[in-house]
Design a protein around this motif. Structure first.
Motif, PDB file in Angstrom:
ATOM      1  N   GLY A  19      19.884   7.193  19.368  1.00 16.32           N
ATOM      2  CA  GLY A  19      19.165   7.822  20.463  1.00 16.32           C
ATOM      3  C   GLY A  19      19.193   7.007  21.744  1.00 16.32           C
ATOM      4  O   GLY A  19      20.056   6.148  21.950  1.00 16.32           O
ATOM      5  N   ILE A  20      18.205   7.283  22.599  1.00 15.61           N
ATOM      6  CA  ILE A  20      18.221   6.645  23.922  1.00 15.61           C
ATOM      7  C   ILE A  20      18.082   5.124  23.828  1.00 15.61           C
ATOM      8  O   ILE A  20      18.573   4.398  24.698  1.00 15.61           O
ATOM      9  N   ILE A  77      25.282  12.830  26.955  1.00 19.56           N
ATOM     10  CA  ILE A  77      24.352  13.785  26.354  1.00 19.56           C
ATOM     11  C   ILE A  77      24.413  13.633  24.847  1.00 19.56           C
ATOM     12  O   ILE A  77      25.494  13.674  24.245  1.00 19.56           O
ATOM     13  N   GLY A  78      23.254  13.442  24.244  1.00 16.06           N
ATOM     14  CA  GLY A  78      23.161  13.344  22.801  1.00 16.06           C
ATOM     15  C   GLY A  78      22.414  14.534  22.224  1.00 16.06           C
ATOM     16  O   GLY A  78      22.820  15.690  22.404  1.00 16.06           O
ATOM     17  N   LEU A  79      21.312  14.265  21.551  1.00 20.79           N
ATOM     18  CA  LEU A  79      20.574  15.317  20.855  1.00 20.79           C
ATOM     19  C   LEU A  79      19.980  16.340  21.821  1.00 20.79           C
ATOM     20  O   LEU A  79      19.219  15.997  22.722  1.00 20.79           O
ATOM     21  N   LEU A 108      29.714  14.306  26.024  1.00 24.35           N
ATOM     22  CA  LEU A 108      28.814  14.945  25.061  1.00 24.35           C
ATOM     23  C   LEU A 108      29.091  14.427  23.659  1.00 24.35           C
ATOM     24  O   LEU A 108      30.207  14.532  23.142  1.00 24.35           O
ATOM     25  N   ASP A 109      28.064  13.865  23.028  1.00 27.24           N
ATOM     26  CA  ASP A 109      28.086  13.540  21.609  1.00 27.24           C
ATOM     27  C   ASP A 109      27.356  14.691  20.914  1.00 27.24           C
ATOM     28  O   ASP A 109      26.124  14.756  20.955  1.00 27.24           O
ATOM     29  N   PRO A 110      28.081  15.618  20.295  1.00 27.82           N
ATOM     30  CA  PRO A 110      27.438  16.826  19.768  1.00 27.82           C
ATOM     31  C   PRO A 110      26.667  16.540  18.485  1.00 27.82           C
ATOM     32  O   PRO A 110      27.162  16.753  17.373  1.00 27.82           O
ATOM     33  N   VAL A 111      25.445  16.054  18.634  1.00 24.93           N
ATOM     34  CA  VAL A 111      24.628  15.682  17.482  1.00 24.93           C
ATOM     35  C   VAL A 111      24.152  16.968  16.804  1.00 24.93           C
ATOM     36  O   VAL A 111      23.163  17.582  17.218  1.00 24.93           O
ATOM     37  N   GLY A 215      27.677   6.885  16.430  1.00 26.86           N
ATOM     38  CA  GLY A 215      28.116   7.945  17.343  1.00 26.86           C
ATOM     39  C   GLY A 215      27.484   7.825  18.710  1.00 26.86           C
ATOM     40  O   GLY A 215      28.148   8.036  19.736  1.00 26.86           O
ATOM     41  N   CYS A 216      26.196   7.477  18.749  1.00 30.46           N
ATOM     42  CA  CYS A 216      25.498   7.286  20.028  1.00 30.46           C
ATOM     43  C   CYS A 216      26.140   6.153  20.821  1.00 30.46           C
ATOM     44  O   CYS A 216      26.385   6.274  22.029  1.00 30.46           O
TER      45      CYS A 216
END
Length: 498
Positions: A19-20, A77-79, A108-111, A215-216
């Motif tokens: 996450g962030i 961009i994550g979740l 974009l990380d397509p979570v 992934g993040c």
């Protein structure tokens, strides 16, 4: 360059492993200034997600409004939890691009699911991402599972990854990176489709008990590097080296977060770059044997690149010990005659002469060495060059090409272009002295040469990176007093070893 500002739009992770929280630490490792917009609050550990609470639409909108005046160079961009969030974020990106002339990278990380296996999104979110967000995205970084969700294809084999990436690219993103972390083979094979170019990176699989947040970190590293004007192929290479380093330092504990190791500087943890191929990519390497002969003079020192035997005749009396002859427009007869004369002249005077491109003639005429660019490197019979006892110099323009060349163990590597140059259009491939310094620290077991726009005025800034050899063209061939210019270069280069 100044630290670029990169915004992460993602969920908050109580474990700080993803996450962030992970995004911000990764952005800092790549010298980017992170800004945040939170999409969801989560209660989780590296192994389980207990609760996910989307932030309200109003507070999401207010967060985005608070950062819209910042001069952003990148957005990661994550979740994204709900369809309404997709619409709000997509509108923000459109407005931002309308009001700024500066290049803005969106990654974009397509979570779609947590690494712990939990469902994180409300129904309809995936469809909203596909229809509203993907057309605004520059780079998307799905893993194998996410690529399958997006396309319906299981991209197990290399050709399947190409097909899946092309299908995703048709949804809107300019570039698609399919991560190979879920490969079942003994190595991870990552694939990048950038426009019409295909990039492959191969890394040994590392057995760790916790890969939460990789992934993040990977997508945040790419966003930071694109914001720092790195080409995508080099951003991928560095981001993968960062993940490899993080996994190598991982503690053998399912509860411990992966470390943030800083800018990658350990060549052993960099991925192997594989040649551009639509399917079945294979490493570029020599068969078992002696490899390429080493250069007799190390470092190479002053390395003029000239276009005639006349120039060689002028430079040899000035104690120049390394030369390259580049004959781009000579016909077959003239080419053979000039190379024959140049080779004989340099052999007689114990000068290291590298032939640019014409490796077949170089072998036939028993030249000292040959210098190849990246395109010629993929076409040449490298085994024949090595068997003939020739030295091999290779041009590289960034980390991806450097790793491609590194696997061959060449006689030297040239890094460029450092500055703008009159001899070639190097748009998008300028390295600068900051990157040159990183290359010098990274490549330790191969002679290094800096090339591109180097002159007497900027030479000191080049040498301050630790490089010990410089290739020059117009700095010598356009000098009013060639002898004096050569002595300037030689005195400064020789001063490095005093």
């Amino acid at each position: 360059m100044r630290r670029p500002k990169v915004l992460t739009i993602a969920g908050s992770d109580t474990s700080a492993g993803a996450g962030i929280q992970a995004d911000l630490m990764t952005l800092a490792d790549f010298n980017a200034e992170g800004k945040t917009v939170v999409t969801a609050l989560t209660a989780q550990t590296p192994n389980a997600v207990f609760a996910v609470e989307p932030v309200g639409n109003r507070i999401l909108q207010e967060q985005l409004s608070a950062v819209k005046h910042i001069a952003l160079r990148g957005i990661k961009i994550g979740l994204i939890v709900a369809p309404a969030q997709v619409a709000i974020i997509a509108n923000f990106i459109r407005q931002l691009r309308q009001k700024t002339a500066a290049e803005l990278w969106v990654v974009l990380d397509p979570v779609l699911n947590a690494s712990a296996g939990s469902q994180l999104q409300l129904p309809g979110t995936l469809e909203a991402i596909q229809s509203q967000l993907l057309p605004l995205v520059d780079v998307i970084t799905p893993n194998l599972d996410e690529a399958e969700v997006l396309t319906g294809l299981r991209p197990t084999a290399p050709n399947d990854r190409v097909q899946a990436a092309m299908q995703i690219q048709r949804m809107g993103p300019g570039s698609v990176v399919i991560k190979g972390g879920h490969d079942t083979a003994g190595h991870c094979l990552d694939y990048g489709l950038c426009g019409q170019n295909h990039y492959w990176l191969q890394s040994p699989r590392q057995a760790v008990s916790n890969s939460h947040g990789t992934g993040c970190r990977f997508s945040s590293a790419i966003a930071a590097l694109l914001a720092r004007d790195y080409p995508l192929k080099d951003a991928l290479t560095l981001a993968k080296a960062y993940i490899n380093h993080s996994l190598a330092l991982a503690k053998d504990s399912p509860e411990a977060n992966l470390p943030h190791p800083g800018w990658p500087e350990n060549i052993e943890l960099f991925p192997r770059a594989l040649p551009n191929a639509l399917q079945n990519p294979e490493p570029l390497e020599l068969p078992p044997g002696p490899g390429f002969a080493p250069c007799k003079t190390k470092p190479l020192g002053l390395y003029p690149v000239v276009d005639s035997v006349d120039w060689i005749t002028r430079l040899i009396p000035l104690a120049v010990k390394t030369l390259q002859i580049r004959l781009k427009h000579a016909g077959p007869d003239e080419l053979r005659q000039q190379l024959t004369e140049a080779i004989a002249l340099c052999r007689e005077n114990e000068v290291q002469l590298f032939i640019n491109d014409h490796w077949q003639l170089a072998i036939e005429l028993d030249a000292y060495g040959v210098h190849l660019g990246q395109e010629d490197l993929l076409k040449a019979d490298l085994s024949a060059i090595a068997r003939a006892g020739l030295r091999l110099g290779v041009s590289t323009h960034g980390e991806y090409e450097m790793m491609l060349a590194h696997s061959l163990k060449p006689s030297y590597m040239a890094f460029g272009a450092i500055f703008d140059t009159k001899t070639k259009d190097m748009s998008g491939q300028l390295q600068g002295t900051e990157r040159l310094g990183r290359y010098v620290r990274l490549i330790k077991n191969c002679p290094q040469v800096a090339i591109g726009g180097i002159n007497a005025d900027n030479l000191d800034s080049v040498l301050a990176t630790g490089i010990e050899s410089v290739a020059v063209v117009s700095a010598i061939t356009e000098a009013e007093d060639v002898r004096a210019r050569v002595k300037v270069f030689q005195s400064r280069l020789e001063g490095l070893t005093c």
